[in-house]
Structures are given as C-alpha cells and as structure tokens.
Design a protein around this motif. Structure first.
Motif, PDB file in Angstrom:
ATOM      1  N   ILE A  82       0.990  -0.800  -0.198  1.00  0.00           N
ATOM      2  CA  ILE A  82      -0.199   0.115   0.078  1.00  0.00           C
ATOM      3  C   ILE A  82       0.886   0.452  -0.011  1.00  0.00           C
ATOM      4  O   ILE A  82       1.920   1.361   0.599  1.00  0.00           O
ATOM      5  N   GLY A  83       0.581   2.374  -0.824  1.00  0.00           N
ATOM      6  CA  GLY A  83       1.449   3.791  -0.436  1.00  0.00           C
ATOM      7  C   GLY A  83       0.944   4.253   0.462  1.00  0.00           C
ATOM      8  O   GLY A  83       1.650   4.371   1.293  1.00  0.00           O
ATOM      9  N   ASP A  84      -0.573   4.932   0.832  1.00  0.00           N
ATOM     10  CA  ASP A  84      -1.066   5.668   1.733  1.00  0.00           C
ATOM     11  C   ASP A  84      -2.312   5.061   2.271  1.00  0.00           C
ATOM     12  O   ASP A  84      -3.152   5.278   1.679  1.00  0.00           O
ATOM     13  N   SER A  85      -1.736   4.220   3.409  1.00  0.00           N
ATOM     14  CA  SER A  85      -3.689   3.107   3.948  1.00  0.00           C
ATOM     15  C   SER A  85      -4.299   4.394   3.758  1.00  0.00           C
ATOM     16  O   SER A  85      -5.883   4.341   4.217  1.00  0.00           O
ATOM     17  N   TYR A  86      -3.412   5.657   4.784  1.00  0.00           N
ATOM     18  CA  TYR A  86      -4.749   6.707   4.861  1.00  0.00           C
ATOM     19  C   TYR A  86      -5.502   7.108   4.115  1.00  0.00           C
ATOM     20  O   TYR A  86      -6.770   6.873   4.051  1.00  0.00           O
ATOM     21  N   ALA A  87      -5.455   7.109   2.764  1.00  0.00           N
ATOM     22  CA  ALA A  87      -5.887   7.591   2.047  1.00  0.00           C
ATOM     23  C   ALA A  87      -6.389   6.393   1.491  1.00  0.00           C
ATOM     24  O   ALA A  87      -7.853   6.831   0.960  1.00  0.00           O
ATOM     25  N   ALA A  88      -5.989   5.377   1.225  1.00  0.00           N
ATOM     26  CA  ALA A  88      -6.262   4.640   0.645  1.00  0.00           C
ATOM     27  C   ALA A  88      -8.064   4.043   1.317  1.00  0.00           C
ATOM     28  O   ALA A  88      -8.542   3.961   0.701  1.00  0.00           O
ATOM     29  N   TYR A  89      -7.856   3.644   2.292  1.00  0.00           N
ATOM     30  CA  TYR A  89      -8.810   2.983   2.942  1.00  0.00           C
ATOM     31  C   TYR A  89      -9.232   3.465   4.563  1.00  0.00           C
ATOM     32  O   TYR A  89     -10.156   2.474   5.147  1.00  0.00           O
ATOM     33  N   ASP A  90      -8.793   4.407   5.155  1.00  0.00           N
ATOM     34  CA  ASP A  90      -9.285   4.958   6.528  1.00  0.00           C
ATOM     35  C   ASP A  90      -9.202   6.042   6.295  1.00  0.00           C
ATOM     36  O   ASP A  90     -10.720   6.129   7.369  1.00  0.00           O
ATOM     37  N   LYS A  91      -9.477   7.094   5.817  1.00  0.00           N
ATOM     38  CA  LYS A  91     -10.102   8.113   5.129  1.00  0.00           C
ATOM     39  C   LYS A  91     -11.641   8.177   5.972  1.00  0.00           C
ATOM     40  O   LYS A  91     -11.689   7.466   5.207  1.00  0.00           O
ATOM     41  N   PHE A  92     -12.159   9.789   6.792  1.00  0.00           N
ATOM     42  CA  PHE A  92     -13.454   9.134   6.760  1.00  0.00           C
ATOM     43  C   PHE A  92     -14.161  10.646   5.908  1.00  0.00           C
ATOM     44  O   PHE A  92     -14.228  11.613   5.727  1.00  0.00           O
ATOM     45  N   TYR A  93     -14.897   9.782   4.799  1.00  0.00           N
ATOM     46  CA  TYR A  93     -16.293  10.863   4.366  1.00  0.00           C
ATOM     47  C   TYR A  93     -17.310  10.393   5.220  1.00  0.00           C
ATOM     48  O   TYR A  93     -17.811  10.073   4.955  1.00  0.00           O
ATOM     49  N   ASP A  94     -17.440  12.296   4.957  1.00  0.00           N
ATOM     50  CA  ASP A  94     -19.386  11.556   5.518  1.00  0.00           C
ATOM     51  C   ASP A  94     -20.045  12.771   4.128  1.00  0.00           C
ATOM     52  O   ASP A  94     -19.407  11.690   3.092  1.00  0.00           O
ATOM     53  N   ALA A  96     -22.116  14.876   2.547  1.00  0.00           N
ATOM     54  CA  ALA A  96     -21.592  15.169   1.876  1.00  0.00           C
ATOM     55  C   ALA A  96     -20.437  14.964   1.146  1.00  0.00           C
ATOM     56  O   ALA A  96     -20.630  15.254  -0.535  1.00  0.00           O
ATOM     57  N   GLY A  97     -19.448  14.072   0.906  1.00  0.00           N
ATOM     58  CA  GLY A  97     -18.377  14.288   0.387  1.00  0.00           C
ATOM     59  C   GLY A  97     -18.372  12.695  -0.527  1.00  0.00           C
ATOM     60  O   GLY A  97     -17.028  12.521  -0.652  1.00  0.00           O
ATOM     61  N   SER A  98     -18.797  12.047   0.346  1.00  0.00           N
ATOM     62  CA  SER A  98     -19.064  10.154  -0.057  1.00  0.00           C
ATOM     63  C   SER A  98     -20.403  10.211  -1.697  1.00  0.00           C
ATOM     64  O   SER A  98     -20.859  11.190  -1.602  1.00  0.00           O
ATOM     65  N   VAL A  99     -19.814   9.729  -2.517  1.00  0.00           N
ATOM     66  CA  VAL A  99     -19.961   9.850  -4.062  1.00  0.00           C
ATOM     67  C   VAL A  99     -21.536   8.977  -4.074  1.00  0.00           C
ATOM     68  O   VAL A  99     -22.133   9.506  -5.254  1.00  0.00           O
ATOM     69  N   ASP A 100     -21.415   8.554  -3.130  1.00  0.00           N
ATOM     70  CA  ASP A 100     -23.424   7.906  -2.958  1.00  0.00           C
ATOM     71  C   ASP A 100     -24.227   9.236  -1.885  1.00  0.00           C
ATOM     72  O   ASP A 100     -25.341   8.247  -1.373  1.00  0.00           O
ATOM     73  N   GLY A 101     -23.788   9.657  -1.193  1.00  0.00           N
ATOM     74  CA  GLY A 101     -24.244  10.613  -0.753  1.00  0.00           C
ATOM     75  C   GLY A 101     -24.688  10.250   1.129  1.00  0.00           C
ATOM     76  O   GLY A 101     -25.253  10.438   1.683  1.00  0.00           O
ATOM     77  N   VAL A 102     -23.752   8.820   1.261  1.00  0.00           N
ATOM     78  CA  VAL A 102     -24.137   7.831   2.631  1.00  0.00           C
ATOM     79  C   VAL A 102     -22.640   8.215   3.276  1.00  0.00           C
ATOM     80  O   VAL A 102     -21.740   7.779   2.859  1.00  0.00           O
ATOM     81  N   ALA A 103     -23.037   8.675   4.314  1.00  0.00           N
ATOM     82  CA  ALA A 103     -21.625   8.237   5.732  1.00  0.00           C
ATOM     83  C   ALA A 103     -20.670   7.176   5.491  1.00  0.00           C
ATOM     84  O   ALA A 103     -21.302   6.357   5.944  1.00  0.00           O
ATOM     85  N   ASP A 104     -19.623   7.629   5.480  1.00  0.00           N
ATOM     86  CA  ASP A 104     -19.177   6.244   6.377  1.00  0.00           C
ATOM     87  C   ASP A 104     -19.268   5.902   8.033  1.00  0.00           C
ATOM     88  O   ASP A 104     -19.488   6.558   8.163  1.00  0.00           O
ATOM     89  N   THR A 105     -19.062   5.346   7.778  1.00  0.00           N
ATOM     90  CA  THR A 105     -18.881   4.744   9.417  1.00  0.00           C
ATOM     91  C   THR A 105     -17.872   4.116  10.031  1.00  0.00           C
ATOM     92  O   THR A 105     -16.955   3.745   9.568  1.00  0.00           O
ATOM     93  N   TRP A 106     -17.409   4.305  11.777  1.00  0.00           N
ATOM     94  CA  TRP A 106     -16.253   3.550  12.203  1.00  0.00           C
ATOM     95  C   TRP A 106     -16.194   2.256  12.962  1.00  0.00           C
ATOM     96  O   TRP A 106     -15.910   1.788  13.815  1.00  0.00           O
ATOM     97  N   ASP A 107     -17.623   1.719  12.022  1.00  0.00           N
ATOM     98  CA  ASP A 107     -18.001   0.032  12.712  1.00  0.00           C
ATOM     99  C   ASP A 107     -16.478  -0.588  12.241  1.00  0.00           C
ATOM    100  O   ASP A 107     -15.308  -0.200  11.454  1.00  0.00           O
ATOM    101  N   ALA A 108     -16.238  -1.649  13.269  1.00  0.00           N
ATOM    102  CA  ALA A 108     -15.157  -2.187  13.269  1.00  0.00           C
ATOM    103  C   ALA A 108     -14.863  -3.281  11.998  1.00  0.00           C
ATOM    104  O   ALA A 108     -16.069  -3.726  11.700  1.00  0.00           O
ATOM    105  N   GLY A 109     -13.954  -3.290  10.962  1.00  0.00           N
ATOM    106  CA  GLY A 109     -13.822  -3.673   9.885  1.00  0.00           C
ATOM    107  C   GLY A 109     -14.831  -2.340   8.163  1.00  0.00           C
ATOM    108  O   GLY A 109     -14.526  -3.468   7.548  1.00  0.00           O
ATOM    109  N   ALA A 110     -15.045  -2.036   8.972  1.00  0.00           N
ATOM    110  CA  ALA A 110     -15.886  -1.112   8.046  1.00  0.00           C
ATOM    111  C   ALA A 110     -14.828  -0.666   7.062  1.00  0.00           C
ATOM    112  O   ALA A 110     -13.469   0.045   7.389  1.00  0.00           O
ATOM    113  N   LEU A 111     -14.897  -0.448   5.375  1.00  0.00           N
ATOM    114  CA  LEU A 111     -14.558   0.348   4.533  1.00  0.00           C
ATOM    115  C   LEU A 111     -14.146   1.371   4.248  1.00  0.00           C
ATOM    116  O   LEU A 111     -15.181   2.062   3.718  1.00  0.00           O
ATOM    117  N   ARG A 112     -13.426   2.672   4.195  1.00  0.00           N
ATOM    118  CA  ARG A 112     -13.548   3.847   4.275  1.00  0.00           C
ATOM    119  C   ARG A 112     -12.502   4.163   2.574  1.00  0.00           C
ATOM    120  O   ARG A 112     -12.083   3.184   2.534  1.00  0.00           O
TER     121      ARG A 112
END
Length: 400
Positions: A82-94, A96-112
């Motif tokens: 992985i190049g940048d793990s934060y940008a790749a799969y950890d950065k949170f999108y609310d 408004a910033g999400s491609v489908d209008g649904v916010a990310d979650t902090w649930d265990a195992g959730a992909l961000r």
C-alpha cells in the motif's frame, strides 16, 4: 445442409483442430476491445488538490470512463505494498463528501477512504473497471528487486488486491515500471526479459483478471523501447499504456521550447523519435498488436519562463512557475492563465508574457482520438483525473 455422414467427419475434424489449437495457444490473456477510456486517479489528490472519488461522479467523468487506474501502490522488498494507507482505506467521508451521499462509519471492519468510495462508484457504474497501479516514477526502483523473484512478487500483489477488507474492488493490476532495463529515477539492469517474466508470473497467478503495463513512449533508435522485450511481454498483458507525453520540458532549462506531447514530428523537433506516432510505430514493428496499445494524453502542460519567441524552438531561462511543481501546471489552470495561441504536431502551445507552455486542449485531444481510431489502437488513457476541469472538459473531448 450437411448429410449425417459428413456430420461425423466434421465433428472429428473440429475436435482435432481444437486439440491442435490448444496445444500451441499463447499464454492466456483477455482480448483488448477497442474504445477504452482509462484515467488515472492519484491517491495523493485527496490532500492539497482536494480531488476525491466523488469528483469523478460530479464531473460527469464516471459515465464516460471504462477503466480507472488507482495510482500508486509501492514496490518494496520485492513485493506490492500500500502507498498511503490513510488515503487508501481509512480516511472518513461524511455524507456530503461521499460519492453516494451516505456517510462512512467507524464500525469495526468498515471500509473507508478511496477504496470504500471506489467500491461505491462501481455500484453506481457496474461496467466500470478499477485496476491497482504499482510503481510510477518515484517507486519504480523497487521493480529491480521484484524482478529477481517474479513469483513471490505476483503472490504478494494477488494477496494485496484480494484483501478481504476491499474484496471485489480491483478488477486487475497495472505495472508502471519506469523503466525496465533502462534508466528512470534510477537505472535498472534486470535484463531485456525482466518485464516479460514479471507479467508472466502475474498472469499465472491472476488468471483472467486484467493485467496492464504503463510503458515508455521513447521512439528513438536504441532508446527505452529497444531495451526490453515488449513483444514478449505483451503476450501476458491485456494492454499497454504508452506514455506518449513528457518528451520535452524545463529540465532543459534554457530550451529550446518544445511541446511535451507531440503526436507527430515537426520541423525543428529537438530529438528525432520523441513523438507519439514514432513510439506506436516502433511497438507495432516489434509485433505488439495495435489493439493492445492505448495512446497516452497528459491533462497538464509543461512550461518555461524567460521566453520571447511565440513559436516552438525559443530559448528560455528556466522552468515556469507551477502550483505544485516548477515547469508543470494542470489544464484546469492553464486554460485561463495561459490560453493556447497555436498548435504544432497535433498538440497546442501558449505564449503569455514571458512564459511558454504546451498542453492538449479539447480540440487537439479530438485529433489524437481520431489518430487512435485510424490506427486501430485499443483506446486512450490520461494522466490524471484531477487535472481536468470541474465539468470534465477534456474527458468529454475524449468521448465526444
């Protein structure tokens, strides 16, 4: 109509031909249909550039793309990483910033992060394919070690792309080695067969998944395209992205000014063979099928300062200022900062004040697409999405 007696003969003959064909068939690789429109998405664009997966959708680009190459994964210790793990799969999108209008979650195992957003983009556009691109200019030095054990490299890449956290995201892998058995940021001496061996190992591991490689656009005699066995390597690839840009730039600080992405040659070109058609013709002469070649287009310009001559070939004093790097600027800035004043060799140039820039416009891109179609190439690709306008002006020209 075939009489019953001939049906048996026909069946036996067909079986024999099938067995014979199977015995001599080339290594498996999916065919490369014409008409690809591939754009690179730069992982680091989510920072200063503020360009996110959502922008691919809101610009109207998603519906026009056939493939996205996610750039870049690193190549280290002979393996994909992985190049940048934060940008790749950890950065949170609310929302408004999400491609489908649904916010990310902090649930265990959730992909961000970008991976989570790209999975959502694929749900909106089921025909869109995403490849993970490894290497690039900065991280290509790692391929030398990878080439010593291609099987171990392929195994590591397969594991990474099929990580359960983002299962189903990646449809294949892109190898951006700059350059096998030649010099880029470092010099490689792995041998002419290194790229072929690497792609062969990937094909053996990935089966019918997509495999591509970004390759040099050097059409000179004895240049980078003569340093490796591209005809052998393409047997294991679905296509090559031919980097037909960055031929000339302000690394030659005093000039002469020249377009960085000429389609054809022209009178006064500083280096013979440094143009797109020369690279395509060289690859074709080596036996690389036209349908497995994608023409590269830069969505940016390269420029000099201290220039007094409007036409190409003028002297300069150094690199023109750019927002992120001296001598380089995005199309979305140049179109208003320094509008095109002329064309040469199928691309555009601009003189504004004492600055001189070259870049592609919607008009010159249409000319390059026409070239792609006339030559029977597999399509076009570009570097990279964030450099286009908010309305996807250049990608619209690619697909108009």
């Amino acid at each position: 109509m075939v009489r019953p007696g001939k049906k048996l003969l026909f069946a036996v003959t067909s079986l024999f031909v099938a067995v014979l064909t199977t015995a001599v068939a080339a290594p498996p690789a999916t065919s490369a249909p014409a008409g690809k429109v591939l754009g690179y998405f730069a992982e680091w664009g989510v920072y200063d550039r503020n360009y996110h997966v959502k922008n691919i959708e809101t610009s109207g680009s998603a519906e026009r793309l056939t493939h996205v190459d996610y750039a870049f994964g690193n190549v280290t210790n002979g393996q994909c990483a992985i190049g940048d793990s934060y940008a790749a799969y950890d950065k949170f999108y609310d929302a408004a910033g999400s491609v489908d209008g649904v916010a990310d979650t902090w649930d265990a195992g959730a992909l961000r992060g970008n991976f989570g957003q790209l999975k959502r983009l694929k749900k909106l556009h089921p025909n869109l394919k995403v490849l993970y691109s490894f290497g690039g200019w900065t991280w290509s030095s790692g391929f030398s070690q990878a080439a010593r054990n291609p099987t171990a490299f392929a195994n590591s890449c397969y594991q990474l792309l099929n990580d359960p956290r983002w299962a189903g995201l990646f449809d294949g892998i892109d190898i951006d080695w700059e350059y096998p058995n030649a010099c880029g940021i470092t010099c490689d001496s792995s041998g002419a067969a290194a790229l072929k061996n690497l792609l062969a190992a990937l094909r053996a591991k990935f089966g019918n998944k997509l495999i591509s490689a970004a390759i040099s656009g050097d059409g000179t005699s004895g240049g980078k395209l003569d340093a490796a066995d591209y005809a052998g390597a393409v047997r294991y690839a679905d296509w090559f992205n031919v980097m037909t840009y960055d031929y000339f730039g302000a690394w030659a600080a005093t000039g002469p000014t020249a377009p960085h992405s000429p389609l054809t040659s022209y009178g006064g070109i500083p280096t013979a063979g440094f143009y797109s058609d020369a690279a395509i013709q060289k690859l074709r002469s080596k036996g690389v099928p036209a349908g497995k070649l994608l023409l590269g287009i830069g969505f940016y310009g390269r420029g000099w300062t201290g220039v007094s001559q409007s036409a190409p070939g003028g002297s300069a004093t150094g690199a023109a200022p750019g927002k992120y790097e001296a001598g380089v600027e995005d199309y979305n800035v140049l179109k208003t900062k320094c509008p095109a004043t002329g064309t040469v060799a199928g691309t555009a140039y601009a003189k504004c004040g004492n600055e001189w820039w070259s870049y592609d416009t919607p008009g010159t891109i249409k000319g390059k697409v026409e070239y792609t179609r006339k030559r029977g190439l597999g399509g076009d690709f570009f570097w990279e999405l964030s450099k286009d306008t908010a309305g996807g002006e250049l990608i619209r020209a690619l697909t108009s």
